[in-house]
Design a protein around this motif. Structure first.
Motif, PDB file in Angstrom:
ATOM      1  N   TYR A 209       0.883  -1.169   0.000  1.00 52.33           N
ATOM      2  CA  TYR A 209       0.000   0.000   0.000  1.00 52.33           C
ATOM      3  C   TYR A 209       0.926   1.225   0.000  1.00 52.33           C
ATOM      4  CZ  TYR A 209      -4.169   2.714   1.331  1.00 52.33           C
ATOM      5  OH  TYR A 209      -5.228   3.583   1.372  1.00 52.33           O
ATOM      6  N   THR A 213      -0.662   4.839  -3.662  1.00 54.88           N
ATOM      7  CA  THR A 213      -1.964   4.218  -3.409  1.00 54.88           C
ATOM      8  C   THR A 213      -2.749   5.080  -2.426  1.00 54.88           C
ATOM      9  OG1 THR A 213      -0.877   2.078  -3.681  1.00 54.88           O
ATOM     10  CG2 THR A 213      -3.076   2.062  -2.698  1.00 54.88           C
ATOM     11  N   ALA A 214      -2.081   5.472  -1.348  1.00 50.80           N
ATOM     12  CA  ALA A 214      -2.751   6.260  -0.307  1.00 50.80           C
ATOM     13  C   ALA A 214      -3.300   7.565  -0.869  1.00 50.80           C
ATOM     14  CB  ALA A 214      -1.776   6.546   0.829  1.00 50.80           C
ATOM     15  N   ALA A 217      -5.346   6.412  -5.127  1.00 48.63           N
ATOM     16  CA  ALA A 217      -6.176   5.264  -5.530  1.00 48.63           C
ATOM     17  C   ALA A 217      -7.534   5.237  -4.849  1.00 48.63           C
ATOM     18  CB  ALA A 217      -5.429   3.965  -5.250  1.00 48.63           C
ATOM     19  N   HIS A 218      -8.557   4.862  -5.619  1.00 51.53           N
ATOM     20  CA  HIS A 218      -9.866   4.555  -5.067  1.00 51.53           C
ATOM     21  C   HIS A 218      -9.913   3.107  -4.597  1.00 51.53           C
ATOM     22  CE1 HIS A 218     -10.686   7.969  -7.806  1.00 51.53           C
ATOM     23  NE2 HIS A 218     -11.551   8.312  -6.881  1.00 51.53           N
ATOM     24  N   GLN A 219      -9.072   2.278  -5.167  1.00 52.93           N
ATOM     25  CA  GLN A 219      -9.094   0.852  -4.844  1.00 52.93           C
ATOM     26  C   GLN A 219      -7.675   0.317  -4.825  1.00 52.93           C
ATOM     27  OE1 GLN A 219     -10.955  -1.611  -7.842  1.00 52.93           O
ATOM     28  NE2 GLN A 219     -11.144  -3.372  -6.487  1.00 52.93           N
ATOM     29  N   TRP A 220      -7.406  -0.523  -3.834  1.00 54.47           N
ATOM     30  CA  TRP A 220      -6.104  -1.202  -3.756  1.00 54.47           C
ATOM     31  C   TRP A 220      -6.320  -2.689  -3.943  1.00 54.47           C
ATOM     32  CZ3 TRP A 220      -3.546  -3.255   1.204  1.00 54.47           C
ATOM     33  CH2 TRP A 220      -2.282  -3.786   0.923  1.00 54.47           C
ATOM     34  N   PRO A 222      -4.083  -5.867  -3.632  1.00 50.70           N
ATOM     35  CA  PRO A 222      -2.783  -6.496  -3.361  1.00 50.70           C
ATOM     36  C   PRO A 222      -2.644  -7.783  -4.171  1.00 50.70           C
ATOM     37  CG  PRO A 222      -4.242  -6.709  -1.442  1.00 50.70           C
ATOM     38  CD  PRO A 222      -4.999  -5.944  -2.484  1.00 50.70           C
ATOM     39  N   GLY A 283      -3.776 -14.608  -5.658  1.00 48.96           N
ATOM     40  CA  GLY A 283      -4.366 -14.178  -4.388  1.00 48.96           C
ATOM     41  C   GLY A 283      -5.413 -13.091  -4.567  1.00 48.96           C
ATOM     42  N   VAL A 288     -12.986  -9.698  -8.055  1.00 46.05           N
ATOM     43  CA  VAL A 288     -12.253  -8.432  -8.221  1.00 46.05           C
ATOM     44  C   VAL A 288     -11.682  -8.350  -9.637  1.00 46.05           C
ATOM     45  CG1 VAL A 288     -10.169  -7.191  -7.512  1.00 46.05           C
ATOM     46  CG2 VAL A 288     -11.766  -8.036  -5.785  1.00 46.05           C
ATOM     47  N   THR A 670       3.920  -3.322   9.753  1.00 46.40           N
ATOM     48  CA  THR A 670       2.872  -2.472   9.176  1.00 46.40           C
ATOM     49  C   THR A 670       1.729  -3.319   8.630  1.00 46.40           C
ATOM     50  OG1 THR A 670       2.432  -0.807   7.473  1.00 46.40           O
ATOM     51  CG2 THR A 670       4.064  -2.474   6.942  1.00 46.40           C
ATOM     52  N   GLN A 671       0.604  -2.677   8.409  1.00 46.65           N
ATOM     53  CA  GLN A 671      -0.502  -3.308   7.679  1.00 46.65           C
ATOM     54  C   GLN A 671      -0.373  -3.036   6.179  1.00 46.65           C
ATOM     55  OE1 GLN A 671      -2.845  -5.186   9.076  1.00 46.65           O
ATOM     56  NE2 GLN A 671      -2.270  -4.801  11.186  1.00 46.65           N
ATOM     57  N   ARG A 672       0.607  -2.231   5.799  1.00 46.14           N
ATOM     58  CA  ARG A 672       0.648  -1.700   4.435  1.00 46.14           C
ATOM     59  C   ARG A 672       1.401  -2.599   3.454  1.00 46.14           C
ATOM     60  NH1 ARG A 672       2.194   4.553   4.733  1.00 46.14           N
ATOM     61  NH2 ARG A 672       1.955   4.301   2.488  1.00 46.14           N
ATOM     62  N   MET A 674       1.232  -6.913   1.962  1.00 45.21           N
ATOM     63  CA  MET A 674       0.421  -8.114   2.118  1.00 45.21           C
ATOM     64  C   MET A 674       1.178  -9.182   2.897  1.00 45.21           C
ATOM     65  SD  MET A 674       0.291  -9.398  -1.843  1.00 45.21           S
ATOM     66  CE  MET A 674      -0.779 -10.808  -1.550  1.00 45.21           C
ATOM     67  N   PRO A 675       0.450 -10.002   3.660  1.00 44.42           N
ATOM     68  CA  PRO A 675       1.106 -11.084   4.389  1.00 44.42           C
ATOM     69  C   PRO A 675       1.853 -12.003   3.417  1.00 44.42           C
ATOM     70  CG  PRO A 675      -1.149 -10.802   5.165  1.00 44.42           C
ATOM     71  CD  PRO A 675      -0.994  -9.938   3.949  1.00 44.42           C
TER      72      PRO A 675
ATOM     73  N   PHE B  46      -5.064  -4.831   7.159  1.00 48.07           N
ATOM     74  CA  PHE B  46      -4.949  -5.375   5.811  1.00 48.07           C
ATOM     75  C   PHE B  46      -6.188  -6.193   5.478  1.00 48.07           C
ATOM     76  CE2 PHE B  46      -4.037  -8.836   2.951  1.00 48.07           C
ATOM     77  CZ  PHE B  46      -3.375  -8.209   1.920  1.00 48.07           C
ATOM     78  N   LEU B  49      -7.556  -0.404   4.397  1.00 48.45           N
ATOM     79  CA  LEU B  49      -6.699   0.595   5.028  1.00 48.45           C
ATOM     80  C   LEU B  49      -7.094   2.005   4.635  1.00 48.45           C
ATOM     81  CD1 LEU B  49      -3.229  -1.077   4.336  1.00 48.45           C
ATOM     82  CD2 LEU B  49      -4.643  -1.298   6.363  1.00 48.45           C
ATOM     83  N   VAL B  51      -4.868   5.622   4.729  1.00 50.16           N
ATOM     84  CA  VAL B  51      -3.577   6.238   5.024  1.00 50.16           C
ATOM     85  C   VAL B  51      -3.603   7.670   4.514  1.00 50.16           C
ATOM     86  CG1 VAL B  51      -1.087   6.195   4.572  1.00 50.16           C
ATOM     87  CG2 VAL B  51      -2.319   4.043   4.891  1.00 50.16           C
ATOM     88  N   ILE B 187     -10.637   2.402   1.845  1.00 46.49           N
ATOM     89  CA  ILE B 187     -10.462   1.804   0.515  1.00 46.49           C
ATOM     90  C   ILE B 187     -10.522   0.291   0.680  1.00 46.49           C
ATOM     91  CG2 ILE B 187      -8.914   1.613  -1.445  1.00 46.49           C
ATOM     92  CD1 ILE B 187      -7.713   4.257  -0.686  1.00 46.49           C
ATOM     93  N   THR B 188     -11.381  -0.344  -0.056  1.00 45.14           N
ATOM     94  CA  THR B 188     -11.509  -1.789   0.104  1.00 45.14           C
ATOM     95  C   THR B 188     -10.980  -2.512  -1.115  1.00 45.14           C
ATOM     96  OG1 THR B 188     -13.731  -1.681  -0.772  1.00 45.14           O
ATOM     97  CG2 THR B 188     -13.510  -1.694   1.612  1.00 45.14           C
TER      98      THR B 188
END
Lengths: 725, 190
Positions: A209, A213-214, A217-220, A222, A283, A288, A670-672, A674-675, B46, B49, B51, B187-188
């Motif tokens: 992310y 993106t922050a 973007a309207h949509q992310w 991963p 993934g 989507v 971070t959460q930003r 992907m795992p 995740f 998010l 930001v 944002i989803t």
């Protein structure tokens, strides 16, 4: 009495595509402050790196004098010598190696990353060519996959629209593209914001992310690294199944769509490339993928903008080729607000500059046949005498006996922390220890410079004159000499000239720096006069509308064939088929990377490593600038869930390792991201301890030294493990 | 007249150039003192998010708490333009006093790493204003996300919004800043 402060304009040197205007304040021969463009719009405003030049240029670490190695090579111990002694030694070693082993034993490395047209590797290239020639490399660490795809599909590398053309887009897909960190053409991020404000929908497809993106973007979405092509093929599947492709565009301008369609539908290989098929690989959910496909196929014009990161993987060429096919299927090529899928490769208008020194023919390049995976139009870069940039260490260690074109004895490294910025540093160190002589032209004591036998200190771009044609928007720049060179530093031209004298090359160059620059400007059809360009440092070319790649071909196909052998956009390429390599198929295909998530190696090394561009560095440059490092220190970026199972807390130092190497580095939890994916931004300065463990955060201790079949760099294809230190 | 800042949070990419341009122009070395700062605000888990970024400096408040708190008379609010300035000669230094820092809700008073560091902070680039230029942070922003000028003019141009993500407007001290905020729209991905 008031102290007079002069302001001199110049253009930032670094090749991020920016070429921003710097207004440099100088007092008593010392740079005191730097402002940026405040003149007419469109302004070319600098980033934090451009604003921090003063601290880099006057760094106490800057190399001041020529030096020779004392003690073991790589030990980092040097002794100051005179320029005469240093140049005499380089000249005598060159003579010895040419005499003993021949020209191909001389390997010239590096020389990229800067926008200067005169200074850089060119003067040395000319000198070595006028000797008996030299060996060198191919394979851009940035965009070789994109380059291959553009040549395959469109027959040219000039295939992107000007960035202001984004303002006409209704949908922009940033695919692995972070314009905040990579710049990628001046004002690209500014146009991205304005496009959003005008109502464009923006989607970011990226394992991270990003700040882009922050902001935009309207949509992310991963996506697992190395699997992007699978998602693109599934998008093609949805288009075909729902009959969303622009069939008349395909019929008019392309060849080979039917063969691609057979592959997509599974007629060729029994595997339909459905969204469900892609979901298992990428993934990204089938839903989507399907929804995005419908959006992209119907929101015309739409710009599918790939960065180069997804192409810096094993089989990365396939990613860029697939992007271009989708741009073609949606009829977005050659149209305002559209995009050929070249995204950020190449400006779509042609700069015209005069010749940069008279280029000399390199007998080593010309004496060898073309590589199997090179196009007939690739010229000397396609010579089989060249080593891929990710195979240089192996080539040195194995030589002719290992199937490489030559045995390499002398390395001439220019403007490049080559050891740091090429994969498998531990192999690199072995290679650097066995060659007979290494000369390095540098500004700082980098990991590569430590291995020099003779180290030549280089002037800064504000200490010499140069010229540039930046990319992405139509302007030319002049880099003014603003202050005298730091201590005994010299320019590339000065060093090559002094060596030419010692080597008895009488026709190297009889012109001054300024005479050469004037010749370059005189060769341009756009620049009115040299003095005005020098004074302003910028010449903006006024275009009536943003330049769009292939507009002529689309508007008037009869008179404007594409530069491909068929004259059409080649979805199927006979040239590629003729390469006869199953890993370089004539239509774009999904081919699993090595070290992917199905690899048994994941039992030991379960995490996918990516090496993104750092926001506050240009690759490895600026790593040593305190104003920047205090804002963002080198770290491995890891998802909180991956950190938790390993007992890793944010800010803690951790071990990152695989069979190739190991480092200790701070973790940024971070959460930003992907795992399953971790990021170590490229360009950390390799700093080994006695055991060879890196403490500088350089991902090339982990990366594999393997090129993709058609030459893409593979720095985003790597498995690692991370543990609490 | 009261000078102030405008910040378009929807434009900010968190690139940090305003910080570096400020340090270069005002000759602030690397270290703890930074007249301008950029915070990253991260919410969610995740893959859902939000930001955004917030660039912060001294807000040259209408009722500056630091001026009231300073026992040394080192901080003053200029009559003519409302800019809050510090006389470092008068500051007692951080080894003795940090009342201004305690009083300011925005951490605007800054101290270097030197012994008994004297307070320093944004002065809205007074030297540039005198030359008819904007503060260096404003002129540095590649996104044109910052502006500065008489607060009334900024309100006319950009509106009245005094709140944004990561910022709490203090009615007590009345910071001279207006915003174009970025709302918490998650944002989803799926």
């Amino acid at each position: 009495m008031a102290v007079t402060e002069e302001v001199i304009n110049t253009i930032c040197l670094h090749d991020c595509g920016g070429g921003c205007l710097l207004k440099v304040h100088v007092r008593d021969g010392v740079i005191t402050r730097i402002e940026t463009d405040d003149s007419e719009e469109l302004q070319y405003r600098a980033c934090p790196k451009g604003r921090a030049h003063r601290q880099k240029m006057y760094s106490p670490d800057r190399l001041k004098y020529p030096m020779k190695r004392v003690g073991e090579r790589g030990g980092g111990k040097f002794e100051r010598v005179s320029w005469d002694e240093a140049l005499d030694k380089v000249a005598s070693e060159l003579k010895r190696v040419y005499g003993t082993y021949g020209a191909s034993a001389v390997l010239r490395l590096g020389g990229g990353g800067d926008l200067g047209q005169l200074h850089g590797a060119e003067p040395t290239n000319r000198l070595l060519s006028l000797m008996e020639g030299y060996s060198t490399t191919w394979g851009s660490a940035s965009f070789e996959g994109a380059l291959f795809a553009s040549l395959t599909t469109y027959g040219t590398t000039v295939s992107a629209n000007d960035r202001d053309d984004l303002l006409d887009s209704r949908l922009i897909i940033m695919w692995g593209l972070d314009v905040v960190s990579t710049i990628h053409g001046n004002n690209t991020r500014y146009y991205m914001a304005q496009a959003r404000e005008k109502g464009a929908r923006i989607v970011s497809i990226d394992p991270k992310y990003t700040n882009s993106t922050a902001t935009f973007a309207h949509q992310w979405i991963p996506i697992r690294p190395g699997t992007d092509t699978a998602m693109l093929l599934a998008m093609a599947y949805v288009m075909i199944k729902e009959n969303l492709q622009d069939q008349s565009f395909l019929d008019t301008y392309t060849i080979g769509f039917d063969r691609f369609k057979d592959y997509i539908l599974g007629i060729e290989d029994g595997v339909p490339k459905t969204p469900a098929w892609a979901e298992a690989i990428t993934g990204v959910s089938a839903e989507v993928i399907t929804i995005l496909t419908r959006e992209y196929a119907t929101a015309r014009p739409a710009a599918l903008m790939p960065g180069w990161s997804a192409g810096r993987t094993a089989n990365g060429e396939q990613f860029h080729r697939a992007v271009m096919v989708l741009a073609t299927m949606t009829g977005n090529v050659g149209k305002h607000g559209g995009n050929s899928g070249a995204g950020v490769y190449g400006q779509s208008y042609r700069f015209s500059l005069g010749r940069i020194l008279a280029q000399a023919r390199n007998p080593v390049d010309e004496g060898a046949p073309r590589r199997n995976n090179a196009f007939p139009t690739s010229g000397v870069i396609g010579s089989s005498s060249r080593i891929h940039n990710s195979k240089v260490w192996d080539a040195i260690l194995e030589g002719k006996a290992g199937g490489y074109p030559a045995d390499y004895k002398l390395l001439y490294v220019i403007d490049s922390n080559y050891l740091n910025q090429r994969p498998d540093i531990n192999k690199g160190i072995k290679a650097l220890k066995i060659v007979e002589f290494i000369v390095v032209q540098e500004q700082f004591m980098t990991a590569t410079a430590r291995f020099a036998d003779i180290l030549l200190p280089m002037s800064y771009f504000m200490e010499r004159n140069d010229i540039t044609a930046a990319s992405g928007l139509p302007f030319y720049g002049y880099m003014n000499k603003i202050v005298e060179p730091y201590y005994e530093t010299r320019s590339h031209l000065e060093i090559a000239s002094a060596l030419a004298e010692r080597l008895g090359i009488s026709d190297f160059n009889d012109k001054t720096e300024e005479e050469l620059l004037k010749e370059i400007v005189a060769g341009s059809r756009d620049i009115p006069d040299y003095d005005t360009l020098k004074k302003n440092a910028i010449h903006r070319v006024n275009l009536s509308e943003p330049s769009v790649a292939f507009k002529e071909q689309i508007e008037n196909p009869q008179n404007n064939p594409f530069h491909t052998p068929s004259g059409k956009i080649e979805i199927y390429s006979q040239q590629v088929a003729d390469m006869d390599d199953p890993l370089i198929p004539p239509i774009p295909k999904y081919i699993e990377t090595w070290e992917n998530l199905n690899d048994p190696l994941t039992e030991k090394y379960p995490l996918q490593l990516i090496t993104t561009h750092p926001k506050l560095r240009v690759h490895s440059q600026f790593y040593n600038v305190p104003w920047l490092t205090e804002l963002e220190s080198q770290a491995v970026i890891i998802n909180a869930s991956d950190a938790q199972v390993r007992g890793i807390k944010d800010g803690a130092h951790v071990r990152v390792f695989n069979d190739r190497g190991e480092m200790i580095i701070r973790a940024s939890v971070t959460q930003r991201i992907m795992p399953g994916v971790v990021d170590i931004p490229e360009g950390g300065w390799y700093t080994p301890d006695e055991q060879g463990i890196d403490w500088g955060g350089c991902p090339n201790v982990l990366n594999r030294d393997e090129a993709s079949p058609a030459g893409a760099f593979t720095s985003n294809t790597c498995l690692v493990q991370i543990q609490k230190a | 007249m009261q000078m102030g800042f405008y910040f378009d949070q929807t434009r900010c990419t968190g690139c940090d150039v305003c910080i570096v341009a400020c340090k270069d122009w005002n000759n602030v070395p690397a270290g703890p003192a930074s007249w301008r700062r950029v915070a990253t605000i991260e919410e969610g888990r995740f893959p859902n998010l939000f930001v955004t970024f917030l660039t912060t400096s001294c807000y040259h408040c209408s009722e500056p708490a630091c001026v009231a708190a300073c026992p040394s008379g080192a901080i003053t609010k200029r009559e003519e333009d409302g800019i809050v300035v510090v006389d470092r000669e008068k500051c007692r230094g951080r080894d003795h006093c940090d009342f201004c820092l305690q009083a300011c809700p925005y951490q605007s008073p800054q101290f270097g790493s030197e012994p008994n560091a004297k307070m320093q902070k944004c002065n809205l680039c007074l030297d540039r204003l005198e030359e008819g230029k904007k503060p260096v942070c404003v002129d540095s922003c590649p996104m044109r996300a910052l502006d500065a000028g008489p607060l009334e003019n900024l309100r006319t141009t950009y509106g009245q919004e005094s709140q944004t993500e990561g910022f709490i407007y203090s009615d007590e001290i009345k910071p001279s800043v207006i915003f174009k905020p970025k709302r918490s729209v998650v944002i989803t991905s799926r």
